[in-house]
Design a protein around this motif. Structure first.
Motif, PDB file in Angstrom:
ATOM      1  N   ASN A   1       0.097   8.564 -32.675  1.00  0.00           N
ATOM      2  CA  ASN A   1      -1.169   9.170 -33.094  1.00  0.00           C
ATOM      3  C   ASN A   1      -1.098   9.627 -34.545  1.00  0.00           C
ATOM      4  N   VAL A   2      -2.083   9.228 -35.337  1.00  0.00           N
ATOM      5  CA  VAL A   2      -2.108   9.580 -36.754  1.00  0.00           C
ATOM      6  C   VAL A   2      -2.798  10.922 -36.954  1.00  0.00           C
ATOM      7  N   GLU A   3      -2.608  11.519 -38.149  1.00  0.00           N
ATOM      8  CA  GLU A   3      -3.171  12.819 -38.488  1.00  0.00           C
ATOM      9  C   GLU A   3      -3.823  12.747 -39.865  1.00  0.00           C
ATOM     10  N   PHE A   4      -4.815  13.615 -40.090  1.00  0.00           N
ATOM     11  CA  PHE A   4      -5.410  13.679 -41.422  1.00  0.00           C
ATOM     12  C   PHE A   4      -4.414  14.303 -42.386  1.00  0.00           C
ATOM     13  N   ALA A   5      -4.174  13.624 -43.509  1.00  0.00           N
ATOM     14  CA  ALA A   5      -3.209  14.089 -44.507  1.00  0.00           C
ATOM     15  C   ALA A   5      -3.920  14.935 -45.549  1.00  0.00           C
ATOM     16  N   PRO A   6      -3.587  16.240 -45.661  1.00  0.00           N
ATOM     17  CA  PRO A   6      -4.238  17.117 -46.654  1.00  0.00           C
ATOM     18  C   PRO A   6      -4.120  16.563 -48.072  1.00  0.00           C
ATOM     19  N   GLY A   7      -5.206  16.739 -48.812  1.00  0.00           N
ATOM     20  CA  GLY A   7      -5.215  16.308 -50.203  1.00  0.00           C
ATOM     21  C   GLY A   7      -5.459  14.825 -50.387  1.00  0.00           C
ATOM     22  N   THR A   8      -5.753  14.120 -49.286  1.00  0.00           N
ATOM     23  CA  THR A   8      -6.008  12.683 -49.359  1.00  0.00           C
ATOM     24  C   THR A   8      -7.299  12.358 -48.623  1.00  0.00           C
ATOM     25  N   ASN A   9      -7.572  11.095 -48.489  1.00  0.00           N
ATOM     26  CA  ASN A   9      -8.695  10.625 -47.684  1.00  0.00           C
ATOM     27  C   ASN A   9      -8.184   9.612 -46.669  1.00  0.00           C
ATOM     28  N   VAL A  10      -7.009   9.913 -46.104  1.00  0.00           N
ATOM     29  CA  VAL A  10      -6.395   8.962 -45.175  1.00  0.00           C
ATOM     30  C   VAL A  10      -5.914   9.668 -43.917  1.00  0.00           C
TER      31      VAL A  10
END
Length: 355
Positions: A14-23
């Motif tokens: 499961n992926v997570e939202f990476a702070p400071g990015t748009n991914v």
């Protein structure tokens, strides 16, 4: 209840939202999935129309039931997004607008853990008389990234006021000092009746939508770059806990009016003019009221010292830190002793020079 989990295209985790990015980033293999624009826009709700619709109080809503697709475990939570209690996989609820107010906007996290450690380290090193152990707070291993619900309100206000305008004047007063007659100017004030009407447009008056976090600390995290908020999408929540609001929009509007009140009073005083003012009554009409639910990012950290837990909050965008801190009795005592020693030294030097 429907929910969302986002599998990694590289390894299936499961992926997570990476702070400071748009991914969305996989914490295991590092694969990134770019969040493409949906073309959605942040909308405001008309307050009168919205609050006239039938809606259950949020306190009567059942908890969200999360069934983890990773390990199959089932957990219940008031949160909108959370982690599986067994395998830590991120889970996000799919919200039903018939049950509660759905967020219209989210201010995505910018600070990752590295930048969080920097912010906490800078804050800890600037605390006077803090115990040496406070520096460990910068490790922030137990810190949680959390989206907190906030209401924003817009309104075109028109306020009728009644008050008084004070204008200063001076009179000469005679008095005796040490047997000598002297004069001085004494300020007096004449008061005149005043009334009028002022108008002001308010935009995005911010009110906290949860009672589960210290409001005193949250106020210290201002200002928030609200214009950078994005239209709500659940992907931003993946890997971060999100509290469900427990302050109803009606109560939020009352709090927003309390925030507007001193601004309106200031406008009335400016309109009255003169040297000083008295405002006796203000009647305000709130026109074209709109509102929305917005999610703001906060890092929550905890620090244990001398058996007591201290709470620290960090603005997830600007890095502003607010919270409680312990004091070192030893450092304070040493500072007091040092100050006494300096005073004694100065007195001693003065006495020697005098002789």
């Amino acid at each position: 209840m429907s929910q969302s989990q986002y599998p990694c295209a590289g390894c299936g985790a499961n992926v997570e939202f990476a702070p400071g990015t748009n991914v969305l980033k996989c914490p295991y293999c590092g694969h990134e999935t770019v969040l493409q624009s949906t073309g959605a826009r942040v909308r405001e709700h008309d307050y009168l129309n919205f609050t006239s619709l039938p809606r259950k109080p949020v306190a009567m809503l059942a908890k969200n039931v999360f069934v983890c697709r990773n390990c199959g475990a089932q957990t219940e939570s008031d949160a909108i997004s959370d982690r599986c209690r067994f395998c830590s996989a991120p889970v996000v609820a799919q919200l039903n607008p018939q049950d509660l107010v759905v967020p219209e906007a989210v201010l995505p996290f910018v600070l990752d853990r590295r930048r969080l450690r920097e912010a906490l380290g800078k804050w800890a090193s600037s605390r006077w008389f803090a115990p040496s152990g406070l520096k460990k707070v910068s490790e922030a291993e137990s810190a949680k990234s959390m989206y907190l619900p906030h209401w924003t309100y817009d309104s075109r206000t028109v306020s009728d006021y009644v008050g008084q305008r004070g204008e200063h004047y001076y009179v000469t007063e005679t008095y005796t000092e040490n047997g000598e007659t002297k004069t001085r100017q004494v300020q007096k004030t004449r008061w005149y009746y005043a009334s009028g009407t002022v108008a002001r447009d308010f935009d995005d008056v911010l009110v906290t939508g949860t009672t589960k976090v210290s409001q005193k600390h949250l106020d210290s995290l201002d200002p928030w770059p609200l214009p950078d908020a994005q239209p709500y999408r659940p992907e931003y929540l993946a890997g971060h806990e999100t509290l469900r609001y427990d302050v109803e929009p009606e109560s939020g509007l009352d709090a927003a009016k309390q925030k507007m009140a001193p601004v309106i009073e200031g406008d009335c005083r400016d309109d009255i003019g003169g040297d000083v003012q008295r405002v006796d009554r203000i009647h305000t009409q709130y026109n074209d009221v709109t509102f929305k639910l917005m999610l703001l990012p906060v890092w929550i950290a905890y620090y244990l010292y001398a058996g007591k837990t201290y709470n620290i909050q960090v603005n997830g965008v600007t890095g502003e830190v607010a919270g409680e801190r312990p004091y070192s009795a030893m450092k304070i005592a040493l500072a007091v002793l040092a100050a006494i020693a300096v005073i004694v030294t100065i007195i001693g030097l003065y006495a020697v020079n005098k002789h």
